[in-house]
Design an enzyme around this catalytic site. Structure first.
Site, PDB file in Angstrom:
ATOM      1  N   LYS A   1       0.847  -1.195   0.000  1.00 39.78           N
ATOM      2  CA  LYS A   1       0.000   0.000   0.000  1.00 39.78           C
ATOM      3  C   LYS A   1       0.882   1.245   0.000  1.00 39.78           C
ATOM      4  O   LYS A   1       1.892   1.310   0.715  1.00 39.78           O
ATOM      5  CB  LYS A   1      -0.907  -0.028   1.229  1.00 39.78           C
ATOM      6  CG  LYS A   1      -1.944   1.082   1.277  1.00 39.78           C
ATOM      7  CD  LYS A   1      -2.848   0.876   2.482  1.00 39.78           C
ATOM      8  CE  LYS A   1      -3.867   1.989   2.649  1.00 39.78           C
ATOM      9  NZ  LYS A   1      -4.746   1.757   3.818  1.00 39.78           N
TER      10      LYS A   1
ATOM     11  N   SER B   1      -9.359   2.104   2.536  1.00 36.18           N
ATOM     12  CA  SER B   1      -8.368   2.749   1.694  1.00 36.18           C
ATOM     13  C   SER B   1      -7.372   1.788   1.059  1.00 36.18           C
ATOM     14  O   SER B   1      -6.610   2.166   0.180  1.00 36.18           O
ATOM     15  CB  SER B   1      -7.607   3.795   2.511  1.00 36.18           C
ATOM     16  OG  SER B   1      -6.914   3.211   3.601  1.00 36.18           O
TER      17      SER B   1
ATOM     18  N   SER C   1     -10.022  -0.048   6.623  1.00 33.55           N
ATOM     19  CA  SER C   1      -9.319  -0.041   5.345  1.00 33.55           C
ATOM     20  C   SER C   1      -8.831  -1.404   4.886  1.00 33.55           C
ATOM     21  O   SER C   1      -8.546  -1.591   3.702  1.00 33.55           O
ATOM     22  CB  SER C   1      -8.133   0.928   5.415  1.00 33.55           C
ATOM     23  OG  SER C   1      -8.585   2.240   5.598  1.00 33.55           O
TER      24      SER C   1
END
Length: 474
Positions: free
Chosen positions: A75, A149, A173
């Site tokens: 990420k 996210s 997330s």
């Protein structure tokens, strides 16, 4: 051969690596080929470090490591040495990491090979879109959001670009994109996974964790992420690991609780119906599961207060120069934090402590609490966040993810697993909340649910709303 390798589980390719039937270079090239073939339609891995991965794959000794040379994606709010690190914000658009942060470096030491950076929400939120790297689309229907996210990580897994993916979680997330994309994600107990340097190293809400296509692979990757690092004061060794053997021993919960809405939140009718069908399947299989939950009344205001204070801690130093570069949603979090008083912060902390005690008492009667991982199904990708759910107005972008964000306050492990599909063929997932440091049992319970629901991991071709005709193999 490349396509065949990408359909295998991480556990299967780890076995091939151990037997020297393939090399890490074979896996890197297979993943690169898949990324270049499909990612243009979904934008899951916009920042790539293929040459770095090739060089890493050529290093001797990888076969003897825990992961053996399996590629993964990171990420883009974590660091890979020598790779662009934007965080999805124009504030850091040109930043390049000097070295991998401690979370990613640990995975690399355990034989993982970063292939690139997975896209994410801009400084927060649950729709994977930002002003630097663009929008990531849900491969089950590219007109829809993949959540966020850690959306790029979930989409990279669902489309078969990688076997494993790194993510992190503040308000859901790791869990929302897992549910929206039909993969798995684990929000671990704080301290299980050493975190990168953050401004508040004593915070228990931000955690790093694994994502994968199925529970066995999730446990394999989790084993490669756990450990003690003195730079993270919350980190600790995990004497109850390794966790992969537990994931390979499915075992239904002794007694479970189900709540579609935590007793206080709006949930779409279709999600309620999917949840009811899931509960009925568990009951028919012999699982003792009741519709019950602790009292969460008042949790959302406390959450918004504490979240706002955390955002002030992280972002107030950037306001003078970069105020215009924050999204309205994140700026709203910061401003909400700045409006808090010592009294309101104290009240929120007291509420959190009381809520934790209620939940721990509840989890003394029930082994796990299970809820939907999101209150709605994936929505239009252009919509930042839904304005209404079940006729109730959503006043902030946190309101619609409250079912995951509230549970982030508990410091309990939470595992997301797909359990079904909507009438439109979209994945539906649940989150399983356990007692602190109960990851071993969560893996067993989730594996039992995975086996019951009969959803083998699939490789999704973007723009298709249907499962691939060729499921992954274990």
């Amino acid at each position: 051969m490349s396509a065949e390798l990408m359909r295998l589980s991480a556990r299967a390719v780890r076995g091939l690596l151990a037997r020297r039937e393939i090399t890490p270079a074979d896996l890197v090239e297979a993943a690169i080929d898949r990324i270049q073939t499909v990612d243009g339609a979904v934008n899951a891995v916009p920042t790539r470090c293929f040459d770095r991965a090739r060089a890493q794959a050529a290093q001797p000794g990888l076969a003897n490591s825990m992961l053996g040379g399996i590629p993964f994606v990171v990420k883009d709010n974590a660091e890979i040495g020598g790779v662009r690190w934007t965080g999805g914000t124009p504030i850091f658009a040109d930043r390049v990491s000097t070295q991998s942060d401690r979370t990613i470096a640990l995975i690399e030491r355990n034989g993982g090979i970063p292939l690139g950076k997975a896209n994410l929400s801009e400084l927060g939120g649950a729709n994977t879109t930002n002003a630097v790297l663009g929008t990531t689309r849900n491969p089950w229907n590219t007109a829809l959001t993949c959540g966020g996210s850690s959306g790029g990580s979930a989409v990279a897994l669902a489309t078969g670009q990688v076997w494993l993916a790194h993510g992190n979680d503040v308000g859901g997330s790791l869990r929302i994109p897992a549910s929206f994309c039909g993969v798995t994600g684990l929000r671990p107990t704080p301290g299980r996974v050493p975190r990168r340097s953050i401004l508040n190293p004593f915070d228990t809400i931000f955690v790093d964790g694994p994502m994968a296509r199925d529970i066995g692979d999730l446990a394999l990757f989790f084993d490669a992420m756990i450990g003690f690092d003195s730079a993270d004061p919350l980190s600790a060794s995990s004497p109850d690991g390794p966790f992969l053997p537990m994931a390979l021993k499915p075992d239904r919960p002794l007694r479970a609780a189900w709540s579609a809405d935590l007793g206080c939140l709006p949930v779409a009718d279709e999600v309620r119906a999917l949840g009811d069908a899931f509960v009925a399947a568990l009951q028919e299989d012999g699982t003792a599961i009741d519709k019950a939950c602790p009292d969460f009344t008042g949790a959302l205001p406390a959450l918004l207060t504490l979240r706002g204070v955390n955002y002030v801690t992280s972002w107030e130093p950037f306001l003078d120069r970069h105020r215009h570069q924050f999204t309205p949603e994140v700026m709203g979090d910061i401003e909400h934090g700045l409006r808090q008083t010592p009294s309101s912060i104290g009240a929120a902390e007291r509420y959190r402590a009381e809520m934790y005690r209620r939940v721990i008492a509840f989890l003394g009667d029930y082994e796990v609490l299970i809820t939907p991982a999101a209150p709605i199904l994936p929505f239009a990708v252009e919509t930042m966040w839904p304005q209404q759910i079940a006729g109730m107005q959503q006043n902030t972008y946190i309101d619609w993810i409250a079912i995951t964000a509230i549970t982030s306050l508990l410091a309990c492990p939470v595992l997301a697993v797909p359990v079904g599909f909507s009438c439109d063929g979209l994945p539906f997932g649940v989150q399983i909340i356990g007692r602190p440091r109960s990851e071993a049992r969560l893996f067993q319970i989730a594996a039992a649910i995975e086996r019951l629901c009969g959803l083998p991991p699939t490789i999704i071709e973007p723009n298709s709303c249907k499962k691939s005709a060729m499921p992954s193999s274990n």
